[in-house]
Scaffold this active site. Structure first.
Site, short mmCIF file in Angstrom:
data_model
loop_
_atom_site.label_atom_id
_atom_site.label_comp_id
_atom_site.label_asym_id
_atom_site.label_seq_id
_atom_site.Cartn_x
_atom_site.Cartn_y
_atom_site.Cartn_z
N ARG A 102 -2.67 -13.76 1.33
CA ARG A 102 -3.10 -12.38 1.06
C ARG A 102 -2.80 -11.58 2.32
O ARG A 102 -3.34 -11.88 3.39
CB ARG A 102 -4.59 -12.33 0.72
CG ARG A 102 -5.14 -10.92 0.73
CD ARG A 102 -6.48 -10.77 0.08
NE ARG A 102 -6.36 -10.80 -1.38
CZ ARG A 102 -7.30 -10.38 -2.21
NH1 ARG A 102 -8.45 -9.91 -1.73
NH2 ARG A 102 -7.12 -10.43 -3.52
N HIS A 129 -0.08 -7.40 -6.94
CA HIS A 129 -1.13 -8.42 -7.09
C HIS A 129 -0.79 -9.25 -8.34
O HIS A 129 -1.47 -9.18 -9.36
CB HIS A 129 -2.49 -7.74 -7.23
CG HIS A 129 -3.67 -8.63 -6.98
ND1 HIS A 129 -3.54 -9.96 -6.63
CD2 HIS A 129 -5.00 -8.39 -7.04
CE1 HIS A 129 -4.75 -10.48 -6.48
NE2 HIS A 129 -5.65 -9.57 -6.73
N GLN A 132 -3.27 -11.60 -10.30
CA GLN A 132 -4.29 -10.85 -11.04
C GLN A 132 -3.76 -10.46 -12.42
O GLN A 132 -4.46 -10.56 -13.43
CB GLN A 132 -4.66 -9.58 -10.25
CG GLN A 132 -5.69 -8.70 -10.95
CD GLN A 132 -7.06 -9.33 -11.00
OE1 GLN A 132 -7.61 -9.70 -9.98
NE2 GLN A 132 -7.63 -9.44 -12.20
N ASP A 223 -8.54 0.77 -11.17
CA ASP A 223 -8.77 -0.01 -9.95
C ASP A 223 -9.41 0.94 -8.94
O ASP A 223 -9.43 2.16 -9.14
CB ASP A 223 -7.43 -0.57 -9.43
CG ASP A 223 -7.58 -1.45 -8.19
OD1 ASP A 223 -8.70 -1.97 -7.97
OD2 ASP A 223 -6.60 -1.61 -7.44
N CYS A 263 -9.83 -5.29 -12.21
CA CYS A 263 -9.57 -6.49 -11.41
C CYS A 263 -10.76 -6.85 -10.51
O CYS A 263 -10.87 -7.99 -10.08
CB CYS A 263 -8.31 -6.31 -10.59
SG CYS A 263 -8.44 -5.04 -9.30
N ARG A 291 -8.87 -15.75 -13.49
CA ARG A 291 -8.14 -15.94 -12.23
C ARG A 291 -8.02 -17.43 -11.94
O ARG A 291 -6.97 -17.92 -11.53
CB ARG A 291 -8.87 -15.23 -11.08
CG ARG A 291 -8.88 -13.72 -11.15
CD ARG A 291 -7.51 -13.14 -10.90
NE ARG A 291 -6.96 -13.56 -9.63
CZ ARG A 291 -7.27 -13.02 -8.44
NH1 ARG A 291 -8.10 -12.00 -8.38
NH2 ARG A 291 -6.71 -13.45 -7.32
N1 NVA Z 1 -6.12 -2.29 -4.96
C1 NVA Z 1 -7.15 -3.16 -4.45
C2 NVA Z 1 -7.21 -4.44 -5.24
C3 NVA Z 1 -8.30 -5.37 -4.83
C4 NVA Z 1 -8.28 -6.67 -5.57
C5 NVA Z 1 -6.91 -3.43 -2.98
O1 NVA Z 1 -5.76 -3.67 -2.60
O2 NVA Z 1 -7.87 -3.40 -2.21
N1 CP Z 2 -9.47 -8.99 -7.78
C1 CP Z 2 -9.41 -9.62 -6.59
O1 CP Z 2 -8.36 -10.04 -6.14
O2 CP Z 2 -10.61 -9.79 -5.97
P1 CP Z 2 -10.87 -10.29 -4.46
O3 CP Z 2 -10.40 -9.17 -3.56
O4 CP Z 2 -12.35 -10.50 -4.39
O5 CP Z 2 -10.10 -11.53 -4.22
#
Ligand code: NVA
Ligand code: CP
Length: 308
Positions: A102, A129, A132, A223, A263, A291
């Site tokens: 990540r 992502h 997801q 989101d 998500c 997930r």
């Molecule tokens: N768009 C959000 C998704 C979190 C799972 C982020 O990147 O923080």
């Molecule tokens: N949706 C998602 O990826 O959640 P986290 O940021 O908690 O991993």
């Protein structure tokens, strides 16, 4: 060897094959059967950003597959003190069997993959992502919403939007995106998605009117307005996203019985109202649970394709 960095690299058939495998693995898991598809394998999990779902689902997932997850926070790795990603990749990939990352830039994932001896999975970047979306589409399948879906995405043109674009473009369904002005999707990603849409027959509509996007949709999704790394922009974003909250009034424009996906984490009173969130909690938490199953399928699939 294949990596799972973006849905762009996968065919419709491959995506559906992984979803089918996820549904099968979920059924086995629900019966208490944990087939050791990845017996004694280690998954390195590098996190440069926070996570609840991604961390827990990958760690539990690899455990249920007979392997072990290794949580590696960039704050604790030498990476955080400036060791290059390409060196980190060459070290870690000699010791583990698969890596999940990540991170911020998509190019970081690509760099790691270029130097890695083992398959690399995106656990989110600023651009995409993809795992997801595997869970999201799997949830649509389970709820019977994968038959000629019309998906409306209302909100920020971000990593989730880009992944929805790629999924729609690959699988060939209708996706309507409504963002505020100034928060549009990335132009290059859109161009790529439109090229795939030509082949698949997907209908992709981009605009700024959330009501127009939601009208007649069978799946509505959104989101956060403030993604990880954008915290300093919160006040401006909240003002700019005025009128983009998915609330009950907005949902009445969708098809009756329309699904709502998120998500997570969700910020009630911003991108979604408390009422809409709670009315669709079963779908949203199926999505979160999926997930686990979808990512187990991604890992098993990558392992099977390791030497091809
Ligand atoms: N768009 C959000 C998704 C979190 C799972 C982020 O990147 O923080
Ligand atoms: N949706 C998602 O990826 O959640 P986290 O940021 O908690 O991993």
């Amino acid at each position: 060897m294949r990596h799972f960095l973006t849905l762009k690299d996968f065919t419709k058939e491959e995506i559906l094959e992984i979803i089918e495998l996820a549904v099968k693995i979920k059924k086995q898991t629900k019966k208490g059967k944990f087939k050791p598809y990845l017996k004694d394998q280690t998954l390195g999990m590098i996190f440069e950003k926070s996570s609840t779902r991604t961390r827990v689902s990958f760690e539990v997932g690899i455990h249920q597959l007979g392997g072990k997850g290794l949580f590696l926070s960039s704050n604790d790795l030498q990476l955080g003190r400036g060791e290059p990603m390409k060196d980190t990749a060459r070290v870690i990939s000699r010791m583990v069997d698969m890596v999940m990352i990540r991170t911020f830039a998509q190019s970081t994932l690509e760099e790691f993959a270029a130097y890695s001896k083992v398959p690399v999975i995106s656990g989110l970047s600023d651009s995409y992502h993809p795992v997801q979306l595997m869970a999201d589409y799997m949830t649509m399948v389970e709820h019977g919403k994968n038959i000629a879906p019309i998906v409306a995405y209302v909100g920020d043109g971000n990593n989730m939007t880009h992944s929805w674009l790629m999924m729609a473009a690959k699988l060939g369904f209708e996706l309507r995106v409504a963002t505020p002005k100034g928060y549009e999707v990335d132009a290059k990603i859109l161009e790529d998605a439109l090229a795939f849409a030509k082949e698949s027959g997907a209908v992709i509509k981009i605009g700024h009117d959330p009501k127009k996007a939601i009208k007649g949709a069978s799946v509505v999704t959104t989101d956060t307005w403030v993604s990880m790394g954008q915290e300093a922009e919160k006040a401006k974003r909240v003002a700019d996203f005025h009128g983009f909250m998915v609330d009950e009034k907005m949902m009445t424009l969708a098809q009756s019985g329309a699904m709502f996906l998120h998500c997570l984490p969700a910020y009630r009173g911003y991108e979604v109202s408390e009422e809409v969130f709670e009315a669709h909690a079963d779908e949203i938490f199926d999505e979160a649970e999926n997930r686990l199953h979808a990512q187990k399928a991604v890992m098993v699939w990558l392992d099977r394709n390791r030497n091809k």
